[in-house]
Write a protein that holds these residues in place. Sequence first.
Motif, PDB file in Angstrom:
ATOM      1  N   ALA A 112     -12.595  -0.289   3.847  1.00 28.23           N
ATOM      2  CA  ALA A 112     -11.337  -0.320   2.978  1.00 28.23           C
ATOM      3  C   ALA A 112     -11.758   0.641   1.806  1.00 28.23           C
ATOM      4  O   ALA A 112     -10.681   1.372   1.683  1.00 28.23           O
ATOM      5  CB  ALA A 112     -11.258  -1.553   2.527  1.00 28.23           C
ATOM      6  N   ARG A 113     -12.701   0.830   1.297  1.00 25.20           N
ATOM      7  CA  ARG A 113     -13.129   1.893   0.313  1.00 25.20           C
ATOM      8  C   ARG A 113     -12.958   3.268   0.690  1.00 25.20           C
ATOM      9  O   ARG A 113     -12.220   4.073   0.185  1.00 25.20           O
ATOM     10  CB  ARG A 113     -14.387   1.621  -0.521  1.00 25.20           C
ATOM     11  CG  ARG A 113     -14.379   0.347  -1.437  1.00 25.20           C
ATOM     12  CD  ARG A 113     -15.624  -0.237  -1.780  1.00 25.20           C
ATOM     13  NE  ARG A 113     -15.380  -1.281  -2.922  1.00 25.20           N
ATOM     14  CZ  ARG A 113     -16.511  -1.994  -3.060  1.00 25.20           C
ATOM     15  NH1 ARG A 113     -17.556  -1.897  -2.439  1.00 25.20           N
ATOM     16  NH2 ARG A 113     -16.291  -3.046  -3.938  1.00 25.20           N
TER      17      ARG A 113
ATOM     18  N   MET B 235     -11.147   4.372   3.246  1.00 27.08           N
ATOM     19  CA  MET B 235      -9.688   4.682   3.688  1.00 27.08           C
ATOM     20  C   MET B 235      -8.853   4.937   2.258  1.00 27.08           C
ATOM     21  O   MET B 235      -7.923   5.595   2.087  1.00 27.08           O
ATOM     22  CB  MET B 235      -9.263   3.327   4.342  1.00 27.08           C
ATOM     23  CG  MET B 235      -9.498   3.358   5.902  1.00 27.08           C
ATOM     24  SD  MET B 235      -9.013   1.888   6.591  1.00 27.08           S
ATOM     25  CE  MET B 235      -7.071   2.356   6.825  1.00 27.08           C
ATOM     26  N   HIS B 236      -9.129   4.319   1.140  1.00 27.12           N
ATOM     27  CA  HIS B 236      -8.338   4.357   0.193  1.00 27.12           C
ATOM     28  C   HIS B 236      -8.790   5.803  -0.681  1.00 27.12           C
ATOM     29  O   HIS B 236      -7.955   6.120  -1.143  1.00 27.12           O
ATOM     30  CB  HIS B 236      -8.858   3.412  -1.015  1.00 27.12           C
ATOM     31  CG  HIS B 236      -8.314   2.047  -0.818  1.00 27.12           C
ATOM     32  ND1 HIS B 236      -7.287   1.559  -1.779  1.00 27.12           N
ATOM     33  CD2 HIS B 236      -8.319   1.201   0.281  1.00 27.12           C
ATOM     34  CE1 HIS B 236      -6.898   0.320  -1.465  1.00 27.12           C
ATOM     35  NE2 HIS B 236      -7.439   0.174  -0.210  1.00 27.12           N
TER      36      HIS B 236
ATOM     37  N   VAL C 182      -4.516   8.640   5.571  1.00 26.25           N
ATOM     38  CA  VAL C 182      -4.704   7.326   6.409  1.00 26.25           C
ATOM     39  C   VAL C 182      -3.109   6.454   6.634  1.00 26.25           C
ATOM     40  O   VAL C 182      -2.781   6.500   5.650  1.00 26.25           O
ATOM     41  CB  VAL C 182      -5.521   6.292   5.831  1.00 26.25           C
ATOM     42  CG1 VAL C 182      -5.513   4.991   6.530  1.00 26.25           C
ATOM     43  CG2 VAL C 182      -6.889   6.819   5.736  1.00 26.25           C
TER      44      VAL C 182
ATOM     45  N   ASP D  56      -0.131   4.064   7.264  1.00 27.26           N
ATOM     46  CA  ASP D  56       0.175   2.606   6.805  1.00 27.26           C
ATOM     47  C   ASP D  56      -0.159   1.510   7.966  1.00 27.26           C
ATOM     48  O   ASP D  56      -0.690   0.639   7.478  1.00 27.26           O
ATOM     49  CB  ASP D  56       1.683   2.610   6.563  1.00 27.26           C
ATOM     50  CG  ASP D  56       2.087   3.329   5.199  1.00 27.26           C
ATOM     51  OD1 ASP D  56       1.199   3.559   4.680  1.00 27.26           O
ATOM     52  OD2 ASP D  56       3.472   3.594   5.005  1.00 27.26           O
TER      53      ASP D  56
ATOM     54  N   GLU E 259      -2.671   1.551   9.658  1.00 30.86           N
ATOM     55  CA  GLU E 259      -4.100   1.402   9.641  1.00 30.86           C
ATOM     56  C   GLU E 259      -4.428   0.426   8.331  1.00 30.86           C
ATOM     57  O   GLU E 259      -5.221  -0.344   8.574  1.00 30.86           O
ATOM     58  CB  GLU E 259      -4.890   2.812   9.762  1.00 30.86           C
ATOM     59  CG  GLU E 259      -4.827   3.390  10.964  1.00 30.86           C
ATOM     60  CD  GLU E 259      -5.683   4.671  11.037  1.00 30.86           C
ATOM     61  OE1 GLU E 259      -6.750   4.511  10.176  1.00 30.86           O
ATOM     62  OE2 GLU E 259      -5.600   5.384  11.636  1.00 30.86           O
ATOM     63  N   PHE E 260      -3.891   0.687   7.311  1.00 30.79           N
ATOM     64  CA  PHE E 260      -3.962  -0.275   6.228  1.00 30.79           C
ATOM     65  C   PHE E 260      -3.310  -1.578   6.530  1.00 30.79           C
ATOM     66  O   PHE E 260      -4.166  -2.472   6.002  1.00 30.79           O
ATOM     67  CB  PHE E 260      -3.325   0.501   4.982  1.00 30.79           C
ATOM     68  CG  PHE E 260      -3.821   1.598   4.270  1.00 30.79           C
ATOM     69  CD1 PHE E 260      -5.078   1.071   3.498  1.00 30.79           C
ATOM     70  CD2 PHE E 260      -3.435   2.677   4.020  1.00 30.79           C
ATOM     71  CE1 PHE E 260      -5.703   2.101   2.976  1.00 30.79           C
ATOM     72  CE2 PHE E 260      -4.288   3.530   3.175  1.00 30.79           C
ATOM     73  CZ  PHE E 260      -5.413   3.078   2.394  1.00 30.79           C
ATOM     74  N   ARG E 261      -2.286  -1.894   7.285  1.00 27.30           N
ATOM     75  CA  ARG E 261      -1.882  -3.103   7.478  1.00 27.30           C
ATOM     76  C   ARG E 261      -3.057  -3.755   8.356  1.00 27.30           C
ATOM     77  O   ARG E 261      -3.209  -5.016   8.289  1.00 27.30           O
ATOM     78  CB  ARG E 261      -0.558  -3.012   8.285  1.00 27.30           C
ATOM     79  CG  ARG E 261       0.587  -2.885   7.338  1.00 27.30           C
ATOM     80  CD  ARG E 261       2.006  -3.099   7.865  1.00 27.30           C
ATOM     81  NE  ARG E 261       2.235  -2.157   9.100  1.00 27.30           N
ATOM     82  CZ  ARG E 261       2.660  -0.923   9.038  1.00 27.30           C
ATOM     83  NH1 ARG E 261       2.883  -0.255   7.819  1.00 27.30           N
ATOM     84  NH2 ARG E 261       3.015  -0.395  10.031  1.00 27.30           N
TER      85      ARG E 261
ATOM     86  N   LEU F 114      -6.143  -3.319   8.621  1.00 29.94           N
ATOM     87  CA  LEU F 114      -7.267  -3.408   7.667  1.00 29.94           C
ATOM     88  C   LEU F 114      -7.067  -4.699   6.804  1.00 29.94           C
ATOM     89  O   LEU F 114      -7.862  -5.492   6.496  1.00 29.94           O
ATOM     90  CB  LEU F 114      -7.628  -2.290   6.897  1.00 29.94           C
ATOM     91  CG  LEU F 114      -8.869  -2.510   5.924  1.00 29.94           C
ATOM     92  CD1 LEU F 114     -10.214  -2.801   6.736  1.00 29.94           C
ATOM     93  CD2 LEU F 114      -8.945  -1.381   5.154  1.00 29.94           C
ATOM     94  N   SER F 115      -5.710  -4.616   6.385  1.00 23.76           N
ATOM     95  CA  SER F 115      -5.642  -5.903   5.542  1.00 23.76           C
ATOM     96  C   SER F 115      -5.389  -7.184   6.249  1.00 23.76           C
ATOM     97  O   SER F 115      -6.293  -8.015   5.607  1.00 23.76           O
ATOM     98  CB  SER F 115      -4.171  -5.664   5.127  1.00 23.76           C
ATOM     99  OG  SER F 115      -3.760  -6.726   4.372  1.00 23.76           O
TER     100      SER F 115
END
Length: 105
Positions: free
Chosen positions: A71-72, A74-75, A80, A82, A84-86, A88-89
């Motif tokens: 996650a760090r 990706m930030h 990246v 969205d 992929e963020f979802r 990962l979330s």
Amino acid sequence: MMNEPPGSELSEPVEPVEPAAPQMMRLLPWRSPDDRPCFLLTDESGGPVSDLADSIEEMQLDIGEELLRHARAMHADPKVPDREFRYLSRRLAEALGDALRVARN
């Protein structure tokens, strides 16, 4: 010996028995097939199921640490997507749930 009362053979000294170790309910890091929590009645000496639970909890915490590193990273990358963020979330939420189960018990 013929004149001894019945049960006199039990009058030999008896060694004291240590009290049983206190037992506790341990929440296991998996759920039943019908999605209910699983518990183990155990003492502090452990056993194979307790050892398995320890191993699984350790793996869950390792997965959480790996997801946090991901996650760090990706930030730090503005490209990246969205979705992929979802994804990962969702994985982070699962890992946090596992970690909280471990921490609270």
